[in-house]
Design an enzyme around this catalytic site. Structure first.
Site, PDB file in Angstrom:
ATOM      1  N   VAL A  20       7.709 -21.106 -14.539  1.00  0.00           N
ATOM      2  CA  VAL A  20       7.530 -21.548 -13.151  1.00  0.00           C
ATOM      3  C   VAL A  20       8.883 -21.672 -12.457  1.00  0.00           C
ATOM      4  CG1 VAL A  20       6.746 -23.460 -11.702  1.00  0.00           C
ATOM      5  CG2 VAL A  20       5.325 -22.689 -13.599  1.00  0.00           C
ATOM      6  N   THR A 127       2.851 -29.097 -13.780  1.00  0.00           N
ATOM      7  CA  THR A 127       1.452 -29.536 -13.747  1.00  0.00           C
ATOM      8  C   THR A 127       1.349 -30.947 -14.303  1.00  0.00           C
ATOM      9  OG1 THR A 127       0.743 -27.265 -14.073  1.00  0.00           O
ATOM     10  CG2 THR A 127      -0.874 -28.983 -14.575  1.00  0.00           C
ATOM     11  N   PHE A 154       0.407 -21.652  -8.900  1.00  0.00           N
ATOM     12  CA  PHE A 154      -0.798 -21.064  -9.499  1.00  0.00           C
ATOM     13  C   PHE A 154      -0.508 -19.736 -10.190  1.00  0.00           C
ATOM     14  CE2 PHE A 154      -2.188 -23.764  -5.947  1.00  0.00           C
ATOM     15  CZ  PHE A 154      -3.091 -24.595  -6.596  1.00  0.00           C
ATOM     16  N   LEU A 155       0.752 -19.451 -10.484  1.00  0.00           N
ATOM     17  CA  LEU A 155       1.062 -18.119 -11.025  1.00  0.00           C
ATOM     18  C   LEU A 155       0.538 -17.950 -12.452  1.00  0.00           C
ATOM     19  CD1 LEU A 155       3.628 -18.429 -13.191  1.00  0.00           C
ATOM     20  CD2 LEU A 155       4.911 -18.646 -11.083  1.00  0.00           C
ATOM     21  N   ASN A 213      -7.479 -24.478 -12.880  1.00  0.00           N
ATOM     22  CA  ASN A 213      -7.289 -23.980 -14.250  1.00  0.00           C
ATOM     23  C   ASN A 213      -8.520 -24.255 -15.106  1.00  0.00           C
ATOM     24  OD1 ASN A 213      -4.790 -22.838 -14.024  1.00  0.00           O
ATOM     25  ND2 ASN A 213      -3.665 -24.618 -14.746  1.00  0.00           N
ATOM     26  N   GLY A 262      -6.059 -18.613 -24.548  1.00  0.00           N
ATOM     27  CA  GLY A 262      -4.915 -19.444 -24.895  1.00  0.00           C
ATOM     28  C   GLY A 262      -3.961 -19.585 -23.730  1.00  0.00           C
ATOM     29  N   CYS A 265      -1.597 -23.142 -20.108  1.00  0.00           N
ATOM     30  CA  CYS A 265      -2.284 -23.868 -19.030  1.00  0.00           C
ATOM     31  C   CYS A 265      -3.776 -24.093 -19.275  1.00  0.00           C
ATOM     32  CB  CYS A 265      -2.110 -23.123 -17.712  1.00  0.00           C
ATOM     33  SG  CYS A 265      -0.419 -23.141 -17.131  1.00  0.00           S
ATOM     34  N   LYS A 325      -1.733 -13.313 -24.469  1.00  0.00           N
ATOM     35  CA  LYS A 325      -2.330 -12.218 -23.702  1.00  0.00           C
ATOM     36  C   LYS A 325      -1.264 -11.141 -23.563  1.00  0.00           C
ATOM     37  CE  LYS A 325      -1.076 -13.748 -19.045  1.00  0.00           C
ATOM     38  NZ  LYS A 325      -1.537 -14.042 -17.703  1.00  0.00           N
TER      39      LYS A 325
END
Ligand code: UDX
Length: 445
Positions: A20, A127, A154-155, A213, A262, A265, A325
């Protein structure tokens, strides 16, 4: 000033050069602002001082190189050295096993800021569970409530720079007694990125981030539960979810089944939102169940591999992918790493390959054998398991790969490959969301 520029240039301090923070820094630099990037972790600091991004994220290295060269971004080793007008707090807020977020890093930065002679606008981007800002105010961590804001980010990793440049919404949380001039500065800076702007209370901003999220996590949990049901009903979940998602009230995004989700977040947010509600006397049935479901989906996939192989002990298993991912080297709450760990615990010999995350995974799992290529990972293997959806696994020459494997068996946890093509090549091919094939055709050793 860049072509994106629509605001007056401002001076920022960005505290914390994680995903972030670093993306915010280079994204703001592209808008013509000047950024002091503060990092206290020695390894990250050395990397940044050498102009290197300490993680894998598309486009960020090029953006940082340009921003350092132009002088738009400078790197500092402590918050107290900043003189910026606006401070963005982007430090980590990890959670423990009970779902409680550790916001001590935010508190430490606030303590440093309170000691400084300058009087910046403070913006938390980390967050935080709902109610945290109010607690920080109540407990005296914030020097001036009027200049304290939260602007959640929100990235998503892998598309972070693009998400930063084109936000789906801009949410600014502020106290009822906020300084209107400071608020106007934030509206100008963050409003310049476009997207609907929402000025809300501090707790509403926290809950928007938590809720967004958690909702994404709910959608994937549902898709994964449907995948399990399809497997046991003789159906393929692909056309099912595609048609379900055609209803615009449902939508097709975040319905891609896998063996579990996973990242830093989504799993965390399910737990923090459940814990936040439970602390307020609510049972939080939905979010608490989705968290348990995500763990169960991962176990079920591991057990399915075991069932197909008739036991994993002593088997050689090639795991393709370790990142949570594709497009990142991040292994936080990675289902792939958890799967590799489970297989090792159950006595398998696990050879794994990941184009970005192998180093991190090897430090977490010392018994993991890290392969230099995907082909090396599956050579001699009893099964190849697709655990992360890297496009290069789809592009493999599977016809040649088949000849290197001890058994031509592929179990696809990401539904990455084409079943027809794989079976025509002579593989036994199984995947999440499709029933285990009866006529395997391929004898297992
Ligand atoms: C997420 C949110 O998308 C982002 O808005 C927020 O700011 C941070 O959390 P990120 O953790 O980077 O971003 O990953 P995301 O792309 O949302 O994926 C999270 C997990 O869900 C991954 O494991 C991914 O593989 C999985 N996933 C995602 C699915 O299994 N199916 C899907 O349809 C989508």
């Amino acid at each position: 000033m860049s072509e994106h520029d629509a605001t007056s240039p401002r001076s920022f301090a960005v505290i914390g050069a994680g995903y972030v923070g670093l993306v915010s820094a280079v994204g703001l630099a592209r808008m013509g602002h000047r950024i002091e990037l503060v990092e206290t972790n020695p390894d990250r600091l050395v990397a940044l001082r050498n102009g290197l991004v300490p993680f894998t994220e598309l486009g960020v290295q090029e953006a940082l190189t340009a921003a350092l060269a132009s002088g738009a971004v400078t790197v500092l080793d402590h918050t107290s050295r900043t003189s910026a007008e606006i401070v963005l707090i982007c430090v980590g807020t990890p959670i423990d096993d009970q779902g409680h977020a550790d916001v001590s890093a935010v508190e430490a930065v606030l303590a440093d800021l309170a000691m400084m002679e300058t009087h910046p606008i403070i913006v938390v981007r980390s967050t935080m569970p709902v109610g945290t800002s109010q607690r920080l105010l109540r407990d005296g961590h914030v020097r001036d409530e009027a200049r304290f804001f939260t602007v959640p980010e929100f990235l998503a990793q892998g598309t972070a720079l693009a998400d930063f440049a084109k936000p789906t919404r801009v949410v600014i949380g502020r106290s009822p007694m906020s300084d209107r001039a400071a608020e106007a500065v934030l509206v100008e800076v963050f409003g310049a990125f476009g997207g609907p702007l929402r000025l809300v209370s501090l707790e509403e901003a926290e809950l928007i981030k938590n809720g967004a999220n958690a909702f994404l996590a709910l959608k994937i949990s549902f898709a994964n539960e449907m995948a399990g049901l399809a497997e046991r009903s003789g159906a393929d979940v692909g056309p099912v979810l595609e048609a379900v998602g055609l209803d615009p009230r449902i939508g097709s995004t975040y319905l891609r089944p896998s063996f579990g989700f996973g990242g830093s977040c989504l799993p965390k947010e399910l737990q923090t939102i459940a814990t936040s509600g439970q602390e307020r006397g609510l049972e939080m049935h939905v979010t608490a169940a989705a968290h348990l479901a995500n763990i169960a989906h991962q176990e079920r996939f591991a057990e399915r591999i075991e069932a197909i192989l008739g036991g994993v002990k002593g088997r050689r298993i090639g795991v393709l992918g370790l990142a949570f991912k594709a497009g990142t080297d991040d292994i936080r709450s990675s289902p792939a790493v958890r799967l590799a760990g489970w297989l090792l615990e159950h006595g398998a010999e696990v050879h794994a390959y990941d184009p970005a995350a192998a180093g991190h995974a090897a430090r977490t799992l010392p018994d993991l054998i890290v392969a230099g290529t995907a082909v090396d990972a599956v050579t001699g293997a009893d099964v190849a398991v697709i655990a992360t959806e890297w496009p290069e696994f789809r592009a493999l020459d599977w016809a040649s790969v088949k000849d290197t494997m001890a058994t031509p068996l592929v179990i696809d946890g990401r539904r990455l490959l084409d079943p027809t093509v794989m079976r025509e090549l002579g593989f036994r091919y199984e995947r999440v969301g499709s029933p285990t094939s009866e006529a395997a055709g391929v004898p297992l050793r």
